[in-house]
Design an enzyme around this catalytic site. Structure first.
Site, mmCIF file in Angstrom:
data_model
loop_
_atom_site.group_PDB
_atom_site.id
_atom_site.type_symbol
_atom_site.label_atom_id
_atom_site.label_comp_id
_atom_site.label_asym_id
_atom_site.label_seq_id
_atom_site.Cartn_x
_atom_site.Cartn_y
_atom_site.Cartn_z
ATOM 1 C CB CYS A 13 -0.966 -0.036 1.192
ATOM 2 S SG CYS A 13 -0.174 -0.072 2.816
ATOM 3 C CG ASN A 16 4.421 -1.760 5.166
ATOM 4 O OD1 ASN A 16 5.546 -2.058 5.579
ATOM 5 N ND2 ASN A 16 3.467 -2.653 5.104
ATOM 6 C CB CYS A 18 -3.672 1.500 7.067
ATOM 7 S SG CYS A 18 -3.461 2.988 8.062
ATOM 8 N NE ARG A 19 -4.470 1.401 1.804
ATOM 9 C CZ ARG A 19 -4.270 2.156 0.729
ATOM 10 N NH1 ARG A 19 -5.117 2.068 -0.277
ATOM 11 N NH2 ARG A 19 -3.247 2.983 0.660
ATOM 12 C CB SER A 20 0.346 -3.582 2.764
ATOM 13 O OG SER A 20 1.181 -2.636 3.362
ATOM 14 C CG ASP A 131 -5.145 5.884 2.295
ATOM 15 O OD1 ASP A 131 -5.178 5.483 3.468
ATOM 16 O OD2 ASP A 131 -4.300 6.683 1.858
HETATM 17 P P1 4NP Z 1 -1.762 2.703 4.122
HETATM 18 O O1 4NP Z 1 -2.409 4.047 4.709
HETATM 19 O O2 4NP Z 1 -1.213 3.069 2.754
HETATM 20 O O3 4NP Z 1 -2.909 1.769 4.048
HETATM 21 O O4 4NP Z 1 -0.693 2.281 5.104
HETATM 22 C C1 4NP Z 1 -1.704 5.254 4.790
HETATM 23 C C2 4NP Z 1 -0.829 5.463 5.825
HETATM 24 C C3 4NP Z 1 -0.154 6.682 5.939
HETATM 25 C C4 4NP Z 1 -0.385 7.676 5.008
HETATM 26 C C5 4NP Z 1 -1.260 7.460 3.960
HETATM 27 C C6 4NP Z 1 -1.916 6.248 3.851
HETATM 28 N N1 4NP Z 1 0.280 8.937 5.138
HETATM 29 O O5 4NP Z 1 0.018 9.815 4.312
HETATM 30 O O6 4NP Z 1 1.094 9.094 6.060
#
Ligand code: 4NP
Length: 162
Positions: A13, A16, A18-20, A131
């Site tokens: 994602c 790294n 939340c989703r992955s 996201d």
């Molecule tokens: P992820 O979510 O891609 O599912 O881990 C996010 C985590 C952090 C951010 C964006 C999306 N950020 O902008 O810091």
């Protein structure tokens, strides 16, 4: 005789956190339940390095734990071009991750390792896992990931003949 190398999957994602990491936790759990831990290896990474070295988002970790899956030990890391050599299948959470990964791939054969996770959920109405970082809906994201990972496991079992 030497042990065969496992089939290696990496979920990717943006951050790294939340989703992955959720997908890594869910897939690891499914692979262990299926008794295939020595044949299928699971990891995750982010296209960005904003959170490198950091733990999963507490909201994702809490949602996973509600389902009996502990992802608290995971640490964020950025996906790099060298990872394409190591992994057999790289699973993007959304189209933006997919585009970033394909841009990083050196050639067509490498780019062909990249798929979107929700391709493996025949009931999915969209191919993106949205996201959740600035939103809410961590429960919905978990459910999407779980359904897709069930389909993914069937796909990999078929590929491996196990
Ligand atoms: P992820 O979510 O891609 O599912 O881990 C996010 C985590 C952090 C951010 C964006 C999306 N950020 O902008 O810091």
């Amino acid at each position: 005789m030497a042990e065969a190398e496992p089939y290696r999957i990496c979920f990717v994602c943006l951050g790294n956190i939340c989703r992955s990491p959720t997908a890594e936790g869910v897939m690891t759990h499914l692979v262990e339940q299926a008794g295939l831990a020595d044949q299928i290896a699971v990891d995750s990474a982010g296209t960005a390095g904003y959170h490198s070295g950091g733990p999963p988002d507490s909201r994702s970790a809490a949602e996973a734990l509600r389902h009996g899956i502990d992802i608290g030990h995971q640490r964020s890391r950025q996906f790099n071009a060298g990872d394409f050599v190591f992994f057999d299948l790289v699973l993007a959470m959304d189209q933006s991750n997919m585009t970033d990964l394909v841009d990083l791939a050196h050639n067509r054969e490498t780019a062909d390792k990249v798929r979107r996770l929700r391709e493996f959920d025949p009931t999915a109405d969209s191919l993106d896992v949205p996201d959740p970082y600035y939103e809410d809906g961590f429960d919905g994201v978990f459910a999407m990931i779980e359904r897709a990972c069930e389909g993914l496991l069937e796909h990999v079992r078929h590929q491996l003949g196990v």
